[in-house]
Scaffold this motif. Sequence first.
Motif, PDB file in Angstrom:
ATOM      1  N   THR A   1      -2.686   1.031   0.069  1.00 24.35           N
ATOM      2  CA  THR A   1      -2.885   1.820  -1.149  1.00 24.35           C
ATOM      3  C   THR A   1      -1.668   2.667  -1.495  1.00 24.35           C
TER       4      THR A   1
ATOM      5  N   ALA B   1      -5.355   4.692  -5.645  1.00 24.87           N
ATOM      6  CA  ALA B   1      -4.257   3.717  -5.726  1.00 24.87           C
ATOM      7  C   ALA B   1      -4.046   3.183  -7.135  1.00 24.87           C
TER       8      ALA B   1
ATOM      9  N   SER C   1     -12.382   4.743   0.466  1.00 25.99           N
ATOM     10  CA  SER C   1     -11.667   4.985  -0.788  1.00 25.99           C
ATOM     11  C   SER C   1     -12.107   6.289  -1.431  1.00 25.99           C
TER      12      SER C   1
END
Length: 437
Positions: free
Chosen positions: A32, A68, A197
């Motif tokens: 990322t 990202a 994430s």
Amino acid sequence: MLTAFARAFRTPDLRKKLLFTLAIIVVYRVGTHVPIPGVDYTSVQRCVDEASGNQGLFGLVNMFSGGALLQITVFALGIMPYITASIILQLLTVVIPRLEALKKEGSAGTTKITQYTRYLTVALAILQGTGLVATARSGALFSGCTVASQIVPDRAIFTTIVMVVCMTAGTAVVMWLGELITDRGIGNGMSILMFISIAATFPSALWAIKKQGTLADGWIEFGTVVAVGLVMVALVVFVEQAQRRIPVQYAKRMIGRRSYGGTSTYIPLKVNQAGVIPVIFASSLLYIPALVAQFSSGNSSWKTWIEANLTKGDHPIYISIYFLLIVFFAFFYVAISFNPEEVADNMKKYGGFIPGIRAGRPTAEYLSYVLNRITWPGSLYLGLIALVPTMALVGFDANQNFPFGGTSILIIVGVGLETVKQIESQLQQRNYEGFLR
């Protein structure tokens, strides 16, 4: 929960699985931060700093990619194409008879549907990657940044193709990493990557609230947000565990000299049967008008109305439409994911019945009645949880990335509970094996 993890690390095979999962997570987080070719990374960082966390239309996708997306890295699209493909296939299963037949075939049919999901994920990654590159080239990715048009200095078609190919390949690698965790690690790989994430954006979002605060150098706002987050986590855990258990009795059957059946069980109907899917559906649907207005030229009346009412999260019209969409999609998803007639037919086939309810159609009608009754509080709960970031925007003047938003809390708590349950079940299985030896 901590006790379960400590016991798992003391078990050799579970320790290997946990360490393997952690290694995959490290690889994912490194990806990322690796920029793709053709991007001016200095300009990207400058625009990210100038945005001050207000990511507008791309906030949801950026959250699922662990930040990202706006960095335009190899894993910029993250797990979002796979989530979208899975939801589309799940909806099409109800509509297309061929997919419904595959679903009923067992493991072989599930493998085929998984293969279709992979193909659709790659196709969606190409589509979303092309859109992201086009948005970055036009400068619309950071509308308020002075160097937004310099993010992609080379406008050649070959550079654009390379960027799209890199992001599509990154999505395929993310999908592969998730399947590796599922096969050789702990828990569902895609859910774990989604969890990581979202959790990765928490520290920066909390620290941004502290820096923007004015009371006691921001620590009052920081502590209030953390306290609200803990209360929300407790509420979500309580509701996610809540279920209505419908008793089912199976009649006894004599085969030869043996008696089969006669057991009692129950059908667990969760209060939040739809999970986080309605929130994702509603957020995605509300992004479409604003996205169309952003790329349209001119100053037409419909564009002005959309920009005034459907782009600000604290606008009353936006809040009302968002809440109603969540309630609608909660009922819609429950209706297509749980079929009372199919459940009633299966119960009748194996000699099961609900005490006081006749088998067949009356059972289906009873299940449908109970499901509608418990879906109402579940849908209202989802709508209220999803509006917490909006209340934070109004009350604390926070940014769009309020860390304890409804979607993020629902996913983190759901994945965390499921992973802990899997660890505990595997520990229990190994304890039984030791007892048998």
